[in-house]
Design an enzyme around this catalytic site. Structure first.
Site, PDB file in Angstrom:
ATOM      1  N   LYS A  54       0.838  -1.201   0.000  1.00  0.00           N
ATOM      2  CA  LYS A  54       0.000   0.000   0.000  1.00  0.00           C
ATOM      3  C   LYS A  54       0.873   1.251   0.000  1.00  0.00           C
ATOM      4  O   LYS A  54       0.602   2.207  -0.727  1.00  0.00           O
ATOM      5  CB  LYS A  54      -0.932   0.011   1.222  1.00  0.00           C
ATOM      6  N   GLN A  98      -4.719  -1.228   9.553  1.00  0.00           N
ATOM      7  CA  GLN A  98      -4.686  -2.585   8.994  1.00  0.00           C
ATOM      8  C   GLN A  98      -5.298  -3.582   9.979  1.00  0.00           C
ATOM      9  O   GLN A  98      -4.944  -3.598  11.161  1.00  0.00           O
ATOM     10  CB  GLN A  98      -3.233  -2.966   8.663  1.00  0.00           C
ATOM     11  N   ASP A 121     -11.243   3.046   4.041  1.00  0.00           N
ATOM     12  CA  ASP A 121     -11.712   1.656   4.013  1.00  0.00           C
ATOM     13  C   ASP A 121     -13.231   1.585   3.854  1.00  0.00           C
ATOM     14  O   ASP A 121     -13.765   0.531   3.501  1.00  0.00           O
ATOM     15  CB  ASP A 121     -11.362   0.966   5.345  1.00  0.00           C
TER      16      ASP A 121
HETATM   17  N1  GUN Z   1      -7.003  -6.538   6.241  1.00  0.00           N
HETATM   18  C1  GUN Z   1      -7.346  -7.303   5.173  1.00  0.00           C
HETATM   19  N2  GUN Z   1      -8.062  -6.587   4.286  1.00  0.00           N
HETATM   20  C2  GUN Z   1      -8.178  -5.347   4.811  1.00  0.00           C
HETATM   21  C3  GUN Z   1      -8.795  -4.145   4.349  1.00  0.00           C
HETATM   22  O1  GUN Z   1      -9.420  -4.071   3.284  1.00  0.00           O
HETATM   23  N3  GUN Z   1      -8.676  -3.068   5.169  1.00  0.00           N
HETATM   24  C4  GUN Z   1      -8.018  -3.124   6.359  1.00  0.00           C
HETATM   25  N4  GUN Z   1      -7.974  -2.011   7.083  1.00  0.00           N
HETATM   26  N5  GUN Z   1      -7.428  -4.218   6.795  1.00  0.00           N
HETATM   27  C5  GUN Z   1      -7.511  -5.318   6.031  1.00  0.00           C
END
Ligand code: GUN
Length: 295
Positions: A54, A98, A121
């Site tokens: 990311k 995350q 998100d």
């Molecule tokens: N962990 C796995 N997928 C995601 C996601 O889309 N967002 C977040 N914040 N954590 C994750």
């Protein structure tokens, strides 16, 4: 029918390129650099890879990327303090914590502490509610948003299509259903208690598979010419003691009947990060009351 393969990797690269161009324009015309903060608590290996990817994608798009790596024993209060600081920081337009978080931290409390305007998100209840009520100012969860962009590109107008969403998670299934409804699809949500999954699949013009079970959707269930979007990423044993990634759909069987199908890997997966950048760009523009870019 033999399906045309939806190349999510190429589509995501194109989208990231358009986002990068828009970021460059915002910088030069409005002096605005979109900023994304990612918070990682602990050393979960998969999360570390996601967070690194990311950060790299954010920088590649010309945005400000800030990653906060906190020790696994960081208190919930300290995480909430950091979120509050990021909420106040004018250089940060998107915040992503995350998941999963260590067991001693309440994920819902942290998720709901993020300013909804920075919730890239789309997990905050304000954004969940906006999506459900058709409020265009919602920030929409990245994976289902990516599925919609791929579907629109492959199929065109989705209006009136019968769409089946297999899976009812808060991250994919439920927002996916809301987005398909907003596209004027006739939407069915199937799940582990659904009685006749084969029959539901056989009636669907669009199948979105998001159950997390390897090849659970059988090829012969798919209606001729349907569009199949596979959100699953499952690691299974392969030859020579190795492993490989497969989706929730039996790809070979489904590809023989579908009109369009996403592969795993290289389908939905690359769209998630691209849509995270898209949400950050949208949040940055809104923070200055600038028009939302079409990317
Ligand atoms: N962990 C796995 N997928 C995601 C996601 O889309 N967002 C977040 N914040 N954590 C994750």
């Amino acid at each position: 029918m033999s399906a045309s393969i939806i190349d999510g990797k190429a589509f995501a690269e194109g989208l990231r390129g358009r986002i990068g161009a828009e970021v460059a324009r915002l910088k030069s015309e409005a002096g605005l650099t979109p900023g994304l903060a990612v918070v990682l608590v602990g050393e979960d290996p998969a999360s570390q890879v996601y967070v690194r990817n990311k950060g790299a994608a954010t920088e590649a798009a010309g945005m400000l990327s800030v990653t906060h790596r906190l020790a696994a024993d960081t208190s919930e209060a300290a995480v909430l303090d950091l979120v509050a600081k990021l909420n106040r920081d004018p250089a940060i337009h998107g915040i992503l914590v995350q998941l999963p978080l260590p067991a001693h931290i309440d994920e819902a409390r942290v998720t709901q502490a993020i300013d909804p305007a920075k919730d890239v998100d789309g997990f905050h209840l304000v954004n969940v509610g906006k999506l459900q009520t058709g409020d265009a100012s919602a920030l929409v969860p990245c994976t289902p948003q990516g599925c919609i962009l791929l579907l629109r590109d492959a199929v065109g107008d989705l209006s009136g299509k019968r769409a089946l969403v297999v899976g009812r998670s808060n991250i994919v299934g439920k927002p996916m259903a809301a987005l398909l409804l907003a596209e004027n699809c006739t939407v069915t949500i199937a799940h582990s208690r659904t009685q006749d999954l084969a029959g539901e699949c056989g009636r669907a013009d669009i199948v979105i598979a998001a159950v997390g079970r390897a090849r659970m959707i059988r090829g012969e269930w798919i209606r001729e010419g349907a569009a199949v979007i596979d959100v699953g990423i499952n690691r299974v044993p392969a030859e020579g003691g190795k492993t490989r990634l497969v989706g929730d759909v039996d790809f070979d069987g489904a590809a023989a009947r579908a009109g369009h199908i996403t592969p795993v890997p290289g389908g939905v997966g690359p769209m998630t990060i691209a849509c995270l950048l898209r949400n950050t760009l949208i949040a940055a523009c809104r923070s200055r009351n600038l028009p939302q870019p079409e990317v």
